[in-house]
Every structure is written in C-alpha cells, then in structure tokens.
Write a protein that holds these residues in place. Sequence first.
Motif, mmCIF file in Angstrom:
data_model
loop_
_atom_site.group_PDB
_atom_site.id
_atom_site.type_symbol
_atom_site.label_atom_id
_atom_site.label_comp_id
_atom_site.label_asym_id
_atom_site.label_seq_id
_atom_site.Cartn_x
_atom_site.Cartn_y
_atom_site.Cartn_z
ATOM 1 N N LEU A 83 28.230 46.301 -48.908
ATOM 2 C CA LEU A 83 28.955 46.336 -47.645
ATOM 3 C C LEU A 83 29.152 44.933 -47.086
ATOM 4 C CD1 LEU A 83 27.311 49.378 -45.801
ATOM 5 C CD2 LEU A 83 29.571 49.286 -46.871
ATOM 6 N N GLY A 84 28.080 44.109 -47.133
ATOM 7 C CA GLY A 84 28.194 42.744 -46.632
ATOM 8 C C GLY A 84 29.240 41.937 -47.379
ATOM 9 N N PHE A 85 29.397 42.209 -48.651
ATOM 10 C CA PHE A 85 30.363 41.509 -49.491
ATOM 11 C C PHE A 85 31.780 42.054 -49.309
ATOM 12 C CE2 PHE A 85 32.001 41.431 -54.101
ATOM 13 C CZ PHE A 85 32.687 40.243 -53.927
ATOM 14 N N LEU A 86 31.938 43.372 -49.404
ATOM 15 C CA LEU A 86 33.262 43.965 -49.495
ATOM 16 C C LEU A 86 33.941 44.202 -48.148
ATOM 17 C CD1 LEU A 86 32.459 46.497 -52.358
ATOM 18 C CD2 LEU A 86 33.826 44.415 -52.544
ATOM 19 N N LEU A 87 33.160 44.429 -47.099
ATOM 20 C CA LEU A 87 33.791 44.642 -45.793
ATOM 21 C C LEU A 87 34.675 43.461 -45.384
ATOM 22 C CD1 LEU A 87 31.090 46.472 -43.637
ATOM 23 C CD2 LEU A 87 33.457 47.208 -43.968
ATOM 24 N N PRO A 88 34.178 42.228 -45.419
ATOM 25 C CA PRO A 88 35.076 41.112 -45.065
ATOM 26 C C PRO A 88 36.075 40.778 -46.172
ATOM 27 C CG PRO A 88 32.878 40.290 -45.599
ATOM 28 C CD PRO A 88 32.784 41.781 -45.582
ATOM 29 N N LEU A 89 35.702 40.986 -47.428
ATOM 30 C CA LEU A 89 36.596 40.630 -48.537
ATOM 31 C C LEU A 89 37.869 41.471 -48.520
ATOM 32 C CD1 LEU A 89 36.568 38.838 -51.254
ATOM 33 C CD2 LEU A 89 36.155 41.033 -52.371
ATOM 34 N N LEU A 90 37.738 42.749 -48.178
ATOM 35 C CA LEU A 90 38.862 43.683 -48.281
ATOM 36 C C LEU A 90 39.465 44.043 -46.928
ATOM 37 C CD1 LEU A 90 37.394 46.114 -50.982
ATOM 38 C CD2 LEU A 90 38.849 44.107 -51.315
ATOM 39 N N VAL A 91 39.161 43.269 -45.895
ATOM 40 C CA VAL A 91 39.664 43.599 -44.567
ATOM 41 C C VAL A 91 41.188 43.612 -44.539
ATOM 42 C CG1 VAL A 91 39.632 41.204 -43.725
ATOM 43 C CG2 VAL A 91 39.358 43.103 -42.113
ATOM 44 N N TRP A 92 41.829 42.889 -45.439
ATOM 45 C CA TRP A 92 43.288 42.839 -45.476
ATOM 46 C C TRP A 92 43.919 44.204 -45.770
ATOM 47 C CZ3 TRP A 92 44.910 44.359 -50.279
ATOM 48 C CH2 TRP A 92 44.021 44.173 -51.339
ATOM 49 N N THR A 93 43.152 45.112 -46.383
ATOM 50 C CA THR A 93 43.723 46.424 -46.709
ATOM 51 C C THR A 93 44.005 47.252 -45.452
ATOM 52 O OG1 THR A 93 41.511 47.399 -46.984
ATOM 53 C CG2 THR A 93 42.551 46.471 -48.943
ATOM 54 N N GLY A 94 43.455 46.829 -44.310
ATOM 55 C CA GLY A 94 43.707 47.547 -43.068
ATOM 56 C C GLY A 94 44.576 46.791 -42.092
ATOM 57 N N VAL A 95 45.217 45.722 -42.570
ATOM 58 C CA VAL A 95 45.999 44.863 -41.673
ATOM 59 C C VAL A 95 47.074 45.654 -40.945
ATOM 60 C CG1 VAL A 95 47.704 43.005 -41.637
ATOM 61 C CG2 VAL A 95 45.539 42.666 -42.810
ATOM 62 N N GLU A 96 47.811 46.508 -41.655
ATOM 63 C CA GLU A 96 48.942 47.200 -41.041
ATOM 64 C C GLU A 96 48.687 48.684 -40.809
ATOM 65 O OE1 GLU A 96 51.777 46.116 -39.788
ATOM 66 O OE2 GLU A 96 51.154 44.060 -40.150
ATOM 67 N N VAL A 97 47.716 49.259 -41.506
ATOM 68 C CA VAL A 97 47.535 50.710 -41.416
ATOM 69 C C VAL A 97 46.280 51.093 -40.642
ATOM 70 C CG1 VAL A 97 48.846 51.191 -43.490
ATOM 71 C CG2 VAL A 97 46.398 50.731 -43.682
ATOM 72 N N GLY A 98 45.562 50.110 -40.113
ATOM 73 C CA GLY A 98 44.373 50.402 -39.333
ATOM 74 C C GLY A 98 43.117 50.416 -40.180
ATOM 75 N N PRO A 99 41.956 50.581 -39.544
ATOM 76 C CA PRO A 99 40.685 50.436 -40.244
ATOM 77 C C PRO A 99 40.315 51.592 -41.167
ATOM 78 C CG PRO A 99 40.308 51.057 -37.960
ATOM 79 C CD PRO A 99 41.781 50.809 -38.096
ATOM 80 N N GLY A 100 40.969 52.749 -41.019
ATOM 81 C CA GLY A 100 40.596 53.920 -41.815
ATOM 82 C C GLY A 100 40.595 53.686 -43.310
ATOM 83 N N PRO A 101 41.735 53.305 -43.909
ATOM 84 C CA PRO A 101 41.771 53.072 -45.353
ATOM 85 C C PRO A 101 40.841 51.941 -45.806
ATOM 86 C CG PRO A 101 43.986 53.320 -44.478
ATOM 87 C CD PRO A 101 43.073 53.225 -43.301
ATOM 88 N N TRP A 102 40.760 50.890 -44.999
ATOM 89 C CA TRP A 102 39.855 49.770 -45.325
ATOM 90 C C TRP A 102 38.413 50.244 -45.423
ATOM 91 C CZ3 TRP A 102 37.521 46.959 -40.716
ATOM 92 C CH2 TRP A 102 36.597 45.993 -41.127
ATOM 93 N N LEU A 103 37.949 50.968 -44.405
ATOM 94 C CA LEU A 103 36.567 51.427 -44.400
ATOM 95 C C LEU A 103 36.310 52.439 -45.509
ATOM 96 C CD1 LEU A 103 36.024 51.790 -40.543
ATOM 97 C CD2 LEU A 103 35.201 49.952 -42.045
ATOM 98 N N ALA A 104 37.265 53.325 -45.759
ATOM 99 C CA ALA A 104 37.096 54.316 -46.825
ATOM 100 C C ALA A 104 36.979 53.632 -48.185
ATOM 101 C CB ALA A 104 38.272 55.290 -46.823
ATOM 102 N N LEU A 105 37.825 52.628 -48.407
ATOM 103 C CA LEU A 105 37.786 51.898 -49.677
ATOM 104 C C LEU A 105 36.442 51.199 -49.845
ATOM 105 C CD1 LEU A 105 39.188 50.761 -52.213
ATOM 106 C CD2 LEU A 105 40.069 48.902 -50.781
#
Length: 535
Positions: A83-105
């Motif tokens: 979580l510490g690694f991937l939460l900030p690394l993949l934050v871009w996946t929620g840039v336009e669609v909100g935090p839902g898909p980012w957090l699920a991924l």
Amino acid sequence: MTVTATSVDGSDQVNPLAPAPRRAWLARLLPALAAALLGVLLYVSFPPRTLWWLAVPAFAGFGRLLRGRGWKAGLGLGYLFGLGFLLPLLVWTGVEVGPGPWLALVVIEAAFVALVGAGVAAVSRLPGWPLWAAALWTAGEAARARVPFSGFPWGKIAFGQADGVFLPLAAVGGTPVLGFAVVLCGFGLYEVVRLGVELRRTGAVRRPAAAVALLALLAPLAGALAARPLVSDKAEDGTVTVAVIQGNVPRAGLDFNSQRRAVLDYHARETERLAAEIKAGKVDRPDFVLWPENSSDIDPFANADAREVIDAAAKAVGVPISVGGVVKRDGKLLNEQILWDPVQGPLQTYDKRQIQPFGEYLPLRSLIGSINSEWTSMVRQDFSRGTEPGVFDIGGTKVGLATCYEAAFDWAVRDTVTDGAQMISVPSNNATFDRSEMTYQQLAMSRVRAVEHSRTVTVPVTSGVSAIIMPDGTITQKTGMFVADSLVQEVPLRSSETPATKLGILPEIALVLIAAGGLGWAIAAGVRGRRAGDV
C-alpha cells in the motif's frame, strides 16, 4: 502501566480486560508503520525522481521487518508495504475518474505484495535466504503481470532503474533479472548489516552466512558492471532520420475524447510546421514521421475529411507518417497504427494487442452494469485485440510498434524485435492523465526497453513527454508537457539480439522455480519442526 484489581483475600490480580501494556501496543504498531513508510521510500525511488538507489535500502528495511516472523505477520506487513508503495505510485489512475478505481486497483495489486511478504517471512529462516526472498519478489511481479485481466505490470522494480547502475542487467535477462538484482542487493545489504552487528556483539559469525550476505550484496553490482559491454548505441545497420510529432490537445482529461477533430488538426498542423522548417533548411528531412496513439480518433477509412487532413500532412512533409487511429473494421473497434504514404495513402496497419482493461474494454460488463448502469458508459464498446506483432517496413527500415500500455509488457516489446525490428516506437496518449507522474513512469519503461533489446526507442505522445531514446537508454531529445512540438534526429539502427531478447521468458521462469524451491524447502522444514515438537 498495568491495571490491577484487589480480590476478596486482599491480593492483587491482573485484570484480563485491561488495556494492553504500552510497549506491547507499540511493538505491534511500529512494524506496521515501518512497513508502510518503507513502501513510500520505494515509491520515491521511481521516476520522475532519479533516486533509484533508494530501492536498495527500502528492501533492506523490508527484509529487516520480515526476517524471522511467521507467515501471517509477513502477509500483513507485506500488504502495508504494498500500500505504501502503490498508493502514491498509481494515484494517476484516479486523476479524472475519482478515487474509486485508483483505490480498487491498489487494493488488488497490494494483495500480491502481501503474498510475497508471507513467502519472504517463510524463507527468511533458510540458509541463503536473500536469494529465495528476491526470487519470490520476482515471482510476485510475474503473477501481477498476468492476472487479473491479463495483468498489470506497472510498478515492476526494473521500471524504477532507468537511471541506475543496475540498468545494464536489462540486456542480460530483461526486467525480471534487473528487478531481481535490485531486490537481492537490498536483502543482502540488510544481511551484511545484521551480521556486522552480530560480529560486534559476539566476536564471531558463521563464515558461510557471511559469504552469502556479501555475495547477495556485491554480485548484483558486479553483474551490472560485467554487463556494460552489452550496452551500445553504435549503428549496426546504418542510420535513419526520424521525426516525432507531439501535436498537443485542446484540454487534458477524459474530455480529450470529445476533441477528436481538434486533436487530428493539431497533429497535422505541427507536421505542416515541420514541413515548412524542412523547406527553409532549418532541419533535415526525416525518412519518416511518427504520430502518437489517438492522433486520429476519427476513422480515416470511413471519414473522408479525416483522410484528407492526414493525406495533406503526409504530402506536405513528403515522407510516410505512422498515424495512431481508432478504426472500425468488420464490426470490430481497433486501436490501430496506420502507415500513411504521401503518394499511395495507407499501406500497412498494426492493431494494438494488449488492450487496457476498464480503459479500452470493460471486463465483467454485465456484473458492473447491474451494480451501476452509468459505469458501463465509460467504455461503450470494447476494443478488439490485434493478433500479429507490429513491424512496419518503411523504406527498408523495420520499425517495431508497442502502443502505449503495451510497453509495460515484456512479450509485447520483445516480439517486435524477434520479428525483425531495427528500432522501436512507443506511440502513446497520456492526455487523460493530465500532468501526473504517469508519463514519466511510462517514459522510464521505454528507456529500460531500449537497453533490454539494444534498440533506439521513440516515444511520440499526444501531450507529453515525447522523446527520442538511444539504445543505451539515454534520452537525447524530449518535449515539454502540453505543448506542440517536433523532434528530428538521426538515430542508429541495430539488428543484433541481446541475451535478454534471445532468452525471452526463460530467466523469469528460472527465478520463479528458485522461488518455488525456496518456499517448498521452508514449508518442509516447518512441517519437520512441528513433527519433532510433537514427539
């Protein structure tokens, strides 16, 4: 402070319902906090920062947390590290669609890291544990690259090493060997420090353990040094002059898709501006021009106006253009690269094979639609997959194509080279992700691929960062973000194959087998220990 109660006979008794002592509480909290912070440290080692070396102490700390613990503790600490690694690394996946898909991924991807943590804890009592542990990390990455929904290799340790001393190992065994070396060095660093402390405390350490620790620390560095001769930017098949076009987009974000005609016009306009500079003698005429993915989301085979715009741009520059189009053919929607000749029009095509789940197709469409019908509108029609490697023959130059998301997958790049590519192009569209770190992470992937296969790699992107990368991984030219620009350069062509290209998936299979062997040994040792305790 311990809470006590007085019994009827006057003696003090410990209250079983009292809060746990503070030390015990901290003993549980601190490892959890450390695991998450070490994951963040690993994230900081990734682009756009050039702090690649931080990956080594991150894994040293991870090894310190897991060594000697049970598999359940390893599972939990591994999850927090992920979580510490991937939460900030993949934050871009929620840039336009909100935090839902980012957090699920992240929740799904971190589960793989949790399983690796459990495995590392299990093998940490074995002789030579850094070897088994590093191989387990590689096995976890191999699994993430394949499941679910054909995998998601983003965050491979190799992709954070484009500026590092370990990079030449990509030419030896691809991303699995490069990532394995970094992780092994980290675990080896911890073991050297641990044995050093033991030596200072007791005055002696076992020589085999010391030898293994030093080997784990130094062998990856020695291997990277030995692999340096595999890295070269010398031309083997002459040179070719390429032009990379970045046309830019009117607006960033998902609204990009409603700007299709404007985006096409922007790329045509930038190409015509380049043609004027060529005519004025300011730049050399390229042998061909490379446009990015989605530079023409209007199907030029079905829309005459789009065809006319592309044809006019090709005639203006006077050389073939590789155009990124969205095409409907035989009822299928395709993400397609089209080689457009100024005289003959479209000659060759390549259909993207590794399409992006939830971006280019919607898995579990009926299930998702039953939960919320609006969610299915994000991907109204699924793209279809291509079946053949993309290699354009442009005037005798073989150009391999790996479209955007495909650059993350080992096989999707390698088979363009085994199919004859003398250079590689990675046309991409990052406009959806605004000014996030995504474009820099993807650019680093292309740099690793350049070294892995010893090929020039061009990266034409709609809105930045576009770049030209030499076979040694060096960026010689790049654009800014959200600007219209063009890059023209003479680049080397190469046809020799690196060991990584020749071996393909074999190094990864070998490391997965090593991981399985270590895990099997640990399980067997645990079973024997329990049986001995029962006797």
